[in-house]
Design an enzyme around this catalytic site. Structure first.
Site, PDB file in Angstrom:
ATOM      1  N   HIS A  63      49.074  36.187 -21.699  1.00 46.99           N
ATOM      2  CA  HIS A  63      49.730  34.907 -22.004  1.00 46.99           C
ATOM      3  C   HIS A  63      50.654  35.029 -23.219  1.00 46.99           C
ATOM      4  CE1 HIS A  63      49.265  30.332 -21.488  1.00 46.99           C
ATOM      5  NE2 HIS A  63      50.366  30.573 -22.174  1.00 46.99           N
ATOM      6  N   HIS A  65      54.727  34.179 -24.711  1.00 48.17           N
ATOM      7  CA  HIS A  65      56.038  33.539 -24.571  1.00 48.17           C
ATOM      8  C   HIS A  65      57.068  34.404 -25.294  1.00 48.17           C
ATOM      9  CE1 HIS A  65      54.361  29.801 -22.905  1.00 48.17           C
ATOM     10  NE2 HIS A  65      53.333  30.052 -23.702  1.00 48.17           N
ATOM     11  N   ASN A  97      58.512  29.921 -18.968  1.00 46.20           N
ATOM     12  CA  ASN A  97      59.171  28.702 -19.473  1.00 46.20           C
ATOM     13  C   ASN A  97      60.292  29.015 -20.451  1.00 46.20           C
ATOM     14  OD1 ASN A  97      57.362  29.562 -21.433  1.00 46.20           O
ATOM     15  ND2 ASN A  97      56.914  27.507 -22.172  1.00 46.20           N
ATOM     16  N   ASP A 155      53.332  27.250 -16.709  1.00 51.25           N
ATOM     17  CA  ASP A 155      52.748  27.115 -18.046  1.00 51.25           C
ATOM     18  C   ASP A 155      53.638  26.344 -19.024  1.00 51.25           C
ATOM     19  OD1 ASP A 155      50.860  27.501 -20.142  1.00 51.25           O
ATOM     20  OD2 ASP A 155      52.249  28.954 -20.978  1.00 51.25           O
ATOM     21  N   HIS A 182      47.905  25.766 -16.403  1.00 54.05           N
ATOM     22  CA  HIS A 182      47.905  25.097 -17.703  1.00 54.05           C
ATOM     23  C   HIS A 182      47.368  23.693 -17.413  1.00 54.05           C
ATOM     24  CE1 HIS A 182      49.941  23.621 -21.522  1.00 54.05           C
ATOM     25  NE2 HIS A 182      49.688  22.504 -20.874  1.00 54.05           N
ATOM     26  N   HIS A 235      44.252  29.301 -21.491  1.00 56.12           N
ATOM     27  CA  HIS A 235      43.871  28.745 -22.810  1.00 56.12           C
ATOM     28  C   HIS A 235      42.883  27.559 -22.776  1.00 56.12           C
ATOM     29  CE1 HIS A 235      47.125  26.123 -21.612  1.00 56.12           C
ATOM     30  NE2 HIS A 235      48.071  26.929 -21.989  1.00 56.12           N
ATOM     31  N   ASP A 308      48.437  33.434 -26.178  1.00 54.19           N
ATOM     32  CA  ASP A 308      49.398  32.336 -26.049  1.00 54.19           C
ATOM     33  C   ASP A 308      50.432  32.421 -27.177  1.00 54.19           C
ATOM     34  OD1 ASP A 308      50.756  30.116 -25.204  1.00 54.19           O
ATOM     35  OD2 ASP A 308      49.159  28.671 -25.629  1.00 54.19           O
ATOM     36  N   PHE A 326      54.724  22.608 -30.449  1.00 52.82           N
ATOM     37  CA  PHE A 326      53.394  23.185 -30.266  1.00 52.82           C
ATOM     38  C   PHE A 326      53.510  24.705 -30.211  1.00 52.82           C
ATOM     39  CE2 PHE A 326      52.986  18.969 -28.265  1.00 52.82           C
ATOM     40  CZ  PHE A 326      51.764  18.539 -28.789  1.00 52.82           C
ATOM     41  N   GLY A 327      52.531  25.384 -30.774  1.00 50.09           N
ATOM     42  CA  GLY A 327      52.464  26.831 -30.555  1.00 50.09           C
ATOM     43  C   GLY A 327      52.476  27.656 -31.818  1.00 50.09           C
TER      44      GLY A 327
HETATM   45 ZN    ZN Z   1      49.999  26.630 -21.645  1.00 46.57          ZN
END
Ligand code: ZN
Lengths: 432, 159
Positions: A63, A65, A97, A155, A182, A235, A308, A326-327
């Site tokens: 996971h 990004h 994404n 996701d 997700h 997650h 993530d 977020f993140g």
């Molecule tokens: Zn997610």
């Protein structure tokens, strides 16, 4: 022919509770011997002293990004892979994404081409379930698989329409494809910024109830049961989620699940100073959830540990708590943080870590094993439990530093990373 | 092959074939394969697996193009390559001498490429021809006056 002997270290396997003393002989990238002591080697064999080091099979993060294409200011495939290498993660699965999203075969091929040219570690990619991740129309899943996608997921968002999700689950069967889920209910998630509870009330921040995750998970797993699909729950943040996964696993539904280091380590009480490095989706829950998640990891409810890894610019993360995205990043701190908080305190064993962070993720995606045994490619990291990791700006290879570990020190250090028999990262050298 | 779920042709033909002693397999998007199919039917999810089963006949079904809007499959292009007879697949079929059938009308470029229509062992035009004769005969027999006439003729024939 190049031969290297990694001697004096202790290797981590899924079969042994604790690391065991083994020497590893590597020839042209392949492990040709793993024995308690290898002494008779040719004079031209290079020797790497691993005394006091734990040798861990290369980690795999399902996971991540990578932000390319679209937000190369946050991360690129190249810097994301560099960050992975920095953390001992030798394989990563990119989420789709991006902008535009990875929702067709052309995009899959584009991303994998860049990865082939620029990435220091193995990069795989997911593809979207629906066109534009919009949740309305199925993406060309077959073409994405032909291009090399190994999972489909929207996701960042759930597939809102259960009929669309049902069709996707059925259609995935033609390609033996696993779906990444997700789980949240958009309407319940609403404008939430953190877990709903006493802490959100105290801070005056809009909350996200765990029911948002639980209801969606329940729905997705019931559809998996109906369709016979293979699904992977991403997650998981709550104790309720753990119970749901357990129940469906017992019913024989083909479900796997991941937990992140941050959901194991942190909780809502860490947000006291509105620090946006504690803002992620799903949000940090309660201290009881921390305990339950760790228990579930140790009991084998979780198949994977995944970070993530979600880079954001400092500017964005400096916005107020509600406006900030977020993140958080995770690739570079994952192993040290898990060692520091759990393994060194006997709350998590090395064999569980390597099963969930190296073996199982690769099995899930039908990728070749990198366990340390004769015949496998030499892909492992050397972890020094006596050293420390300080997550300073200089430490990070990621373009972003949005980490709750930023400028903090953890016990243990990923010192070297070997891929294909070659030392690709060596902190003992760069420090010298 | 194709939309088994919505196809009356498939539902009756499969039972008929079974009665005649044939083995029946189905292949198509899993979204369009029925969950409650007869137990004698063998489902395939990959074309390669269906081909490896060595069928003597491939019976394609007409795809209702509006099924795409209902998300049974993502696009015509992907349907053709994944579930239809593309040129590459047809070349192999020709080599193997597999018969091709389809109830018609055909969506050219979706269920099959044009070349299939000119293939020696493509039975589609024969199906159409026989279909007309069969329908004519059934309609004729269903008409009450004809039925009386037929009955009389049969009686006469017996006596
Ligand atoms: Zn997610």
């Amino acid at each position: 022919m190049t031969r290297t002997l990694f001697h004096g270290g202790q290797i981590v396997t899924e079969e042994n509770r604790n690391p065991i003393k083994r020497d590893i002989l590597v020839e042209d990238g392949l492990i040709i011997a793993v024995e308690e002591s290898i002494t008779s080697v040719n004079a031209d064999t290079e020797k790497v002293d691993c005394t006091g080091r734990i040798i861990v099979p290369g980690l795999y993060d399902v996971h991540v990004h990578l932000r390319e294409p679209g937000r190369e200011d946050k991360e690129t495939i190249e810097t994301g892979a560099q960050a992975a290498l920095n953390g001992g993660v030798t394989g990563i699965l990119a989420m789709p994404n991006t902008t535009p999203p990875i929702d067709n075969g052309g995009m899959v091929r584009y991303v994998l081409n860049i990865a082939r040219e620029k990435a220091a570690v193995t990069v795989h990619t997911t593809g979207c379930i629906t066109k534009g991740r919009a949740g309305h129309a199925l993406a060309e899943i077959g073409d994405m698989v032909a291009g090399g996608a190994i999972m489909i997921t929207d996701d960042g968002d759930p597939v809102h329409d259960p009929l669309v999700l049902r069709r996707a689950m059925e259609y995935a069967r033609n390609f033996d494809l696993i779906l990444g889920m997700h789980c949240d209910i958009k309407e319940l998630f609403n404008e939430g910024a953190m877990n709903e509870g006493a802490a959100s009330y105290r801070l005056g921040l809009p909350g996200i109830p765990t029911a948002s995750e639980e209801i969606c998970m329940e729905r997705d797993l019931r559809l998996a049961k109906l369709t016979g699909a293979r699904v992977h729950i991403q997650h998981v943040s709550s104790a309720g989620g753990v119970e749901i996964i357990k129940r469906f696993k017992n019913e024989g539904v083909q479900v796997t699940a991941e937990v992140t280091p941050h959901h194991l380590i942190f909780n809502e009480d860490d947000i006291l100073d509105y620090n946006t490095h504690y803002k992620m989706n799903p949000p940090l829950r309660s201290v009881e959830d921390n305990e339950k998640l760790l228990e579930a990891l140790n009991e084998g409810v979780f198949d994977c540990i995944a970070t993530d890894h979600a880079p954001h610019t400092s500017f964005e993360k400096k916005l107020d708590f509600c406006s900030a995205p977020f993140g958080i990043t995770g690739l570079e701190t994952a192993l040290a943080s898990l060692y520091d908080r759990f393994i060194s305190k006997d709350k998590l064993r090395w064999d569980t870590l390597v099963r969930c962070f190296s073996g199982a993720p690769r099995r899930l995606l039908k990728l070749p094993s990198v366990e340390i045994k004769k015949g496998n490619t030499a892909e492992f990291l050397m972890f020094n439990p006596a050293e420390t990791t300080t997550a300073s700006k200089e430490f990070f290879c990621s373009k972003s530093v949005n980490s709750p570990f930023f400028n903090k020190t953890m016990q243990g250090l990923v010192e070297k990373v070997v891929i294909g028999g070659v030392v690709k990262m060596d902190r003992t050298k760069s420090d010298a | 092959m194709g939309d088994i779920l919505h196809s009356r042709v498939a539902r009756s033909t499969m039972q008929c074939c079974h009665k005649l002693g044939m083995e029946v397999g189905i292949f198509g998007p899993a979204t369009l394969l029925p969950a409650g199919a007869h137990s004698f039917i063998k489902p395939f999810y990959k074309y390669e697996d269906a081909l490896a089963w060595q069928p003597h006949v491939m019976y394609l079904l007409r795809l209702q193009l509006e099924r795409q809007k209902a998300n049974f499959f993502p696009s015509m292009r992907e349907y053709h390559h994944t579930f239809g007879l593309s040129q590459e697949r047809f070349n192999e079929i020709e080599r193997e001498g597999i018969y091709v059938m389809h109830p018609g009308p055909v969506n050219r470029g979706v269920e099959l490429v044009d070349a299939v229509m000119d293939y020696e062992r493509c039975l589609i035009n024969t199906q159409v021809e026989n279909g007309i004769a069969t329908r004519m005969a059934i309609l004729y027999l269903l008409h009450p006056s004809n039925r009386k006439k037929e009955a009389a003729a049969v009686e006469e024939h017996i006596s």
